[in-house]
Each structure stands twice: as structure tokens, then as C-alpha cells.
Design a protein around this motif. Sequence first.
Motif, PDB file in Angstrom:
ATOM      1  N   SER A   1      12.845 -18.503 -73.012  1.00  0.00           N
ATOM      2  CA  SER A   1      12.098 -19.089 -74.217  1.00  0.00           C
ATOM      3  C   SER A   1      10.731 -18.567 -74.078  1.00  0.00           C
ATOM      4  CB  SER A   1      11.780 -20.619 -74.312  1.00  0.00           C
ATOM      5  OG  SER A   1      11.288 -20.989 -73.053  1.00  0.00           O
ATOM      6  N   ASP A   2      10.000 -18.414 -75.345  1.00  0.00           N
ATOM      7  CA  ASP A   2       8.380 -17.914 -74.980  1.00  0.00           C
ATOM      8  C   ASP A   2       7.922 -18.478 -74.229  1.00  0.00           C
ATOM      9  OD1 ASP A   2       6.114 -16.214 -76.143  1.00  0.00           O
ATOM     10  OD2 ASP A   2       5.823 -18.206 -77.261  1.00  0.00           O
ATOM     11  N   GLU A   3       8.094 -19.786 -74.252  1.00  0.00           N
ATOM     12  CA  GLU A   3       7.151 -20.787 -73.572  1.00  0.00           C
ATOM     13  C   GLU A   3       7.167 -20.520 -71.831  1.00  0.00           C
ATOM     14  OE1 GLU A   3       8.296 -24.764 -73.728  1.00  0.00           O
ATOM     15  OE2 GLU A   3       6.655 -25.646 -72.571  1.00  0.00           O
ATOM     16  N   TRP A   4       8.735 -20.269 -71.493  1.00  0.00           N
ATOM     17  CA  TRP A   4       8.860 -20.057 -70.093  1.00  0.00           C
ATOM     18  C   TRP A   4       8.389 -18.418 -69.791  1.00  0.00           C
ATOM     19  CZ3 TRP A   4      10.640 -16.725 -66.471  1.00  0.00           C
ATOM     20  CH2 TRP A   4      11.122 -17.033 -65.186  1.00  0.00           C
ATOM     21  N   ILE A   5       8.282 -17.720 -70.588  1.00  0.00           N
ATOM     22  CA  ILE A   5       8.199 -16.338 -70.228  1.00  0.00           C
ATOM     23  C   ILE A   5       6.547 -16.291 -70.068  1.00  0.00           C
ATOM     24  CG2 ILE A   5       7.944 -13.915 -70.672  1.00  0.00           C
ATOM     25  CD1 ILE A   5      10.464 -14.388 -72.032  1.00  0.00           C
ATOM     26  N   GLN A   6       5.922 -17.017 -71.071  1.00  0.00           N
ATOM     27  CA  GLN A   6       4.236 -16.833 -70.777  1.00  0.00           C
ATOM     28  C   GLN A   6       3.875 -17.708 -69.854  1.00  0.00           C
ATOM     29  OE1 GLN A   6       1.742 -16.812 -74.115  1.00  0.00           O
ATOM     30  NE2 GLN A   6       3.095 -16.781 -75.643  1.00  0.00           N
ATOM     31  N   GLU A   7       4.561 -18.961 -69.534  1.00  0.00           N
ATOM     32  CA  GLU A   7       3.896 -19.669 -68.322  1.00  0.00           C
ATOM     33  C   GLU A   7       4.210 -19.127 -67.065  1.00  0.00           C
ATOM     34  OE1 GLU A   7       5.254 -23.802 -68.574  1.00  0.00           O
ATOM     35  OE2 GLU A   7       5.374 -23.620 -66.447  1.00  0.00           O
ATOM     36  N   ARG A   8       5.390 -18.352 -66.753  1.00  0.00           N
ATOM     37  CA  ARG A   8       5.562 -17.787 -65.450  1.00  0.00           C
ATOM     38  C   ARG A   8       5.041 -16.354 -65.334  1.00  0.00           C
ATOM     39  NH1 ARG A   8       9.469 -20.866 -62.402  1.00  0.00           N
ATOM     40  NH2 ARG A   8       9.637 -22.899 -63.659  1.00  0.00           N
ATOM     41  N   THR A   9       4.711 -15.497 -66.352  1.00  0.00           N
ATOM     42  CA  THR A   9       4.359 -14.303 -66.354  1.00  0.00           C
ATOM     43  C   THR A   9       3.136 -13.824 -67.085  1.00  0.00           C
ATOM     44  OG1 THR A   9       5.499 -13.362 -68.397  1.00  0.00           O
ATOM     45  CG2 THR A   9       6.721 -13.490 -66.171  1.00  0.00           C
ATOM     46  N   GLY A  10       2.758 -14.602 -68.245  1.00  0.00           N
ATOM     47  CA  GLY A  10       1.702 -14.281 -69.074  1.00  0.00           C
ATOM     48  C   GLY A  10       2.260 -13.099 -70.137  1.00  0.00           C
ATOM     49  N   ILE A  11       3.310 -12.774 -70.043  1.00  0.00           N
ATOM     50  CA  ILE A  11       3.770 -11.703 -70.954  1.00  0.00           C
ATOM     51  C   ILE A  11       4.170 -12.510 -72.302  1.00  0.00           C
ATOM     52  CG2 ILE A  11       5.709  -9.831 -71.518  1.00  0.00           C
ATOM     53  CD1 ILE A  11       5.786  -9.637 -68.284  1.00  0.00           C
ATOM     54  N   LYS A  12       3.673 -11.712 -73.562  1.00  0.00           N
ATOM     55  CA  LYS A  12       4.178 -12.250 -74.866  1.00  0.00           C
ATOM     56  C   LYS A  12       4.867 -11.351 -75.388  1.00  0.00           C
ATOM     57  CE  LYS A  12      -0.592 -14.342 -75.460  1.00  0.00           C
ATOM     58  NZ  LYS A  12      -2.066 -13.814 -76.066  1.00  0.00           N
ATOM     59  N   SER A  13       4.759  -9.740 -75.239  1.00  0.00           N
ATOM     60  CA  SER A  13       5.708  -8.937 -76.023  1.00  0.00           C
ATOM     61  C   SER A  13       5.609  -7.649 -74.942  1.00  0.00           C
ATOM     62  CB  SER A  13       5.159  -8.741 -77.413  1.00  0.00           C
ATOM     63  OG  SER A  13       3.769  -8.179 -77.375  1.00  0.00           O
ATOM     64  N   ARG A  14       6.346  -6.838 -75.441  1.00  0.00           N
ATOM     65  CA  ARG A  14       6.423  -5.391 -74.842  1.00  0.00           C
ATOM     66  C   ARG A  14       6.776  -4.381 -75.752  1.00  0.00           C
ATOM     67  NH1 ARG A  14       8.882  -9.660 -74.591  1.00  0.00           N
ATOM     68  NH2 ARG A  14       8.803 -10.208 -72.351  1.00  0.00           N
ATOM     69  N   HIS A  15       6.420  -3.169 -75.491  1.00  0.00           N
ATOM     70  CA  HIS A  15       6.876  -1.935 -76.172  1.00  0.00           C
ATOM     71  C   HIS A  15       8.319  -1.462 -75.743  1.00  0.00           C
ATOM     72  CE1 HIS A  15       3.076  -1.495 -78.195  1.00  0.00           C
ATOM     73  NE2 HIS A  15       2.553  -2.260 -77.633  1.00  0.00           N
ATOM     74  N   VAL A  16       9.170  -1.292 -76.467  1.00  0.00           N
ATOM     75  CA  VAL A  16      10.524  -0.808 -76.051  1.00  0.00           C
ATOM     76  C   VAL A  16      10.999   0.625 -76.898  1.00  0.00           C
ATOM     77  CG1 VAL A  16      12.994  -1.307 -75.950  1.00  0.00           C
ATOM     78  CG2 VAL A  16      11.242  -3.017 -75.323  1.00  0.00           C
ATOM     79  N   SER A  17      11.193   1.538 -76.153  1.00  0.00           N
ATOM     80  CA  SER A  17      11.388   2.813 -76.486  1.00  0.00           C
ATOM     81  C   SER A  17      12.316   3.019 -77.383  1.00  0.00           C
ATOM     82  CB  SER A  17      11.059   4.121 -75.438  1.00  0.00           C
ATOM     83  OG  SER A  17      12.229   3.799 -74.499  1.00  0.00           O
TER      84      SER A  17
END
Length: 324
Positions: free
Chosen positions: A29-45
Amino acid sequence: MTGRIVGIGSYLPERIVTNDDLAKIVETSDEWIQERTGIKSRHVSDPLVEKPSMMAGEAAKRALADAGIDGSEIDLIVVSCTTPDLLFPSMACCVQKAVGAEGCGCFDVNSACPGWLAAFNTAQSFIESGNCKKALVVGAECLTNFVDWTDRGSCILFGDGAGAVVLSADETMPKNKFIMHATSVKADCLYCESRMQPKRWEEEGFLDNTYFRMAGRDVFRFAVTEVPKVINELSEKYEFSLDEVDYYILHQANARIIETIAKRLGQDLEKFPMTLFETGNTSTASIPTLLDTMKKDGRLKKGQKIVMSSFGAGLTWAANYFEI
Ligand code: UT7
């Protein structure tokens, strides 16, 4: 003579993948990822277009444009990349072609995430020994080609991109100061086998794709232990105080790692700029792309004292101290 950074550039793929997008393919979930890493989005080639060689070439062109220097003036190109689209020639040769630096020395280095620091130190050593005057130092990475998109413990972390700086020999610059370390004791907590790794046909896993493998907690512990240690070691060896440093430019892996390091160094978190919220972990490209962001938004100013530090597979870790 030591190299001064006279130009910075970066390239981030157009496609942005949000945490909610990832939640459609793995249980997260967005909540888990932001809480554990701070990451919201990433660029994917786009794997067929935005290859590491292409991204490295674009970042290098932008760094040259920023420096106002023609490719023909470059006499050394060092690229750090662990995910090259060609095993040979080197990514540096691809960059040479992209920027028109015909005839200059070209080679790649691989030290995983701290690879760009290894490339920077190598180029500085060439400049300091009088072997070159203008160097391009590039970090490019496309880890999204290698992550296991079914492993929620790792696939949520990474993004793609490239960053580059132009170094120009300058006699007024203080000498480049750095420390690099590695240990193979915990090598199995972060590795990726080559896809061409020979396997006997009767062996389990024959024809299986090989992917990035990581024991996240071990890497976390290693980073928050060794990075503060190597920065303290650097400040003692080169006799500067941590308080006089304007910015700590750290590998953009996880905001919690950076917060813990700031606390352990007794330094204000304001001194630790972050781009990982929108880029994820771009491995060896994370430090030069962060430098580019800071140059563009006006945070980087001549005369500032900078510490850079990174950690990654090997395990490897490194730190640099220099003036911008
Ligand atoms: O360039 C260097 C590359 N590597 C790194 O920087 C990695 C450093 N490590 C980390 O950033 C963190 O260890 C992670 C973000 C990878 C993981 O965070 P954590 O707080 O260490 O979580 P964990 O691995 O201890 O897992 C805690 C729980 C587990 O569930 P149970 O066993 O407690 O029920 C995991 O299965 O969270 C679960 N989990 C997830 N849940 C939702 C693991 N990944 C996810 C996920 N979404 N994406």
C-alpha cells in the motif's frame, strides 16, 4: 590540480509509477511504502528506448551543456553502471559516441550503489596525477529490469535514471578527500546473478530468470552503522568538523536510513537533501541526480562544503569530502 564540478546533468525516464500503481501488482500500500521508505513514486524506463547507455548519454550531454563545454574537450569518461545494456563495449564508450568526445579514455567501474563515488574518485585521481584535464563522470542505472516484480520487499524501492558531472582541473581546488571500504562477509544480503550465469540443464532453476536479491533488514542495519562511521573516519582523517559541512549528500535509498544517519551524526536533517520521494532508489545514479536537482533549485553554491556517502552490494561503502 583537482577537478572542480563545472557542469551537472541528469536524465529521469518519462514514465512515473506511483505506490498505488505497485499496489495493483503486489500486496502493498501507499501507506506502508511511504511509512517504511519515504518513497511516493519512481521513474521507470521504457526498456527498449531508455536503456542505461541512452540515459547515461543524455545526462552527459546535459552536464556538458550546463558547463558550456563541447564534448571534444573531454579527455576521460568514467561511467558507473551495474545494469548495462551492453556487456561490452563499455557504457563510457557509448557516452563518448553520444557526446562526440572521440579519442578520449573510456572505461566503466562497478561498485554497486557507491559506484558513482568510485568513478568520481578515479577521475579525480586521473586529474590529480596529471593524466587528464576534463572528465565526465556518469552514473546510470536501470534496476527495474532486474527486480523481481513479485517480491514486495524489494520491487517497491527502485527507480531508473542517470546523472553526470563534468570535472575540470583547477589549481585552486583542495585535493579530493575520500575513503572507500568493502566487505565480502555479508555479500549474500544483496546480489544479482548475471542472466548468462551458466547452469547445468539438470540443475534446479535452469532457464529461470535471475533477479535482484536482498535481505532488506540486514542492508538497513549495515547502512545505519557503517555510513556514520565512515563519515566520522573521514572527518578525523582530513580534519574537518561535521558542523562546518553545508550538505550531506547521501545515497537515496530510504528516508528512514537517512534520518537515522543524521541523528547518529548529531546533524540537522535539513543538511540531508532528499529526492528519493519522487525517484525511489536509483542506485549509482542517486547522488549525481540529487546534485543536479540541488543545482537547478539553487541550493548548491560555490564554496560550500559537501560530504557525499553511499552504500550497497559487496558490501561496499564510501564517503567523500569536497568543496563545490
Ligand atoms: O541501495 C541499497 C539497497 N537496499 C536498501 O536500501 C534496503 C534497506 N532496507 C530497507 O529499506 C527496509 O528493510 C525495507 C523497506 C526493504 C523493508 O522495511 P522493514 O521495515 O525492514 O520491513 P521488513 O522487511 O522487516 O518487513 C516487515 C513486514 C513483514 O511482514 P511480517 O513478517 O511482519 O508479517 C513483511 O512481509 O512488512 C512486510 N512487507 C511489506 N508489507 C507491505 C515487506 N514489504 C512489504 C511491502 N508492503 N512492500
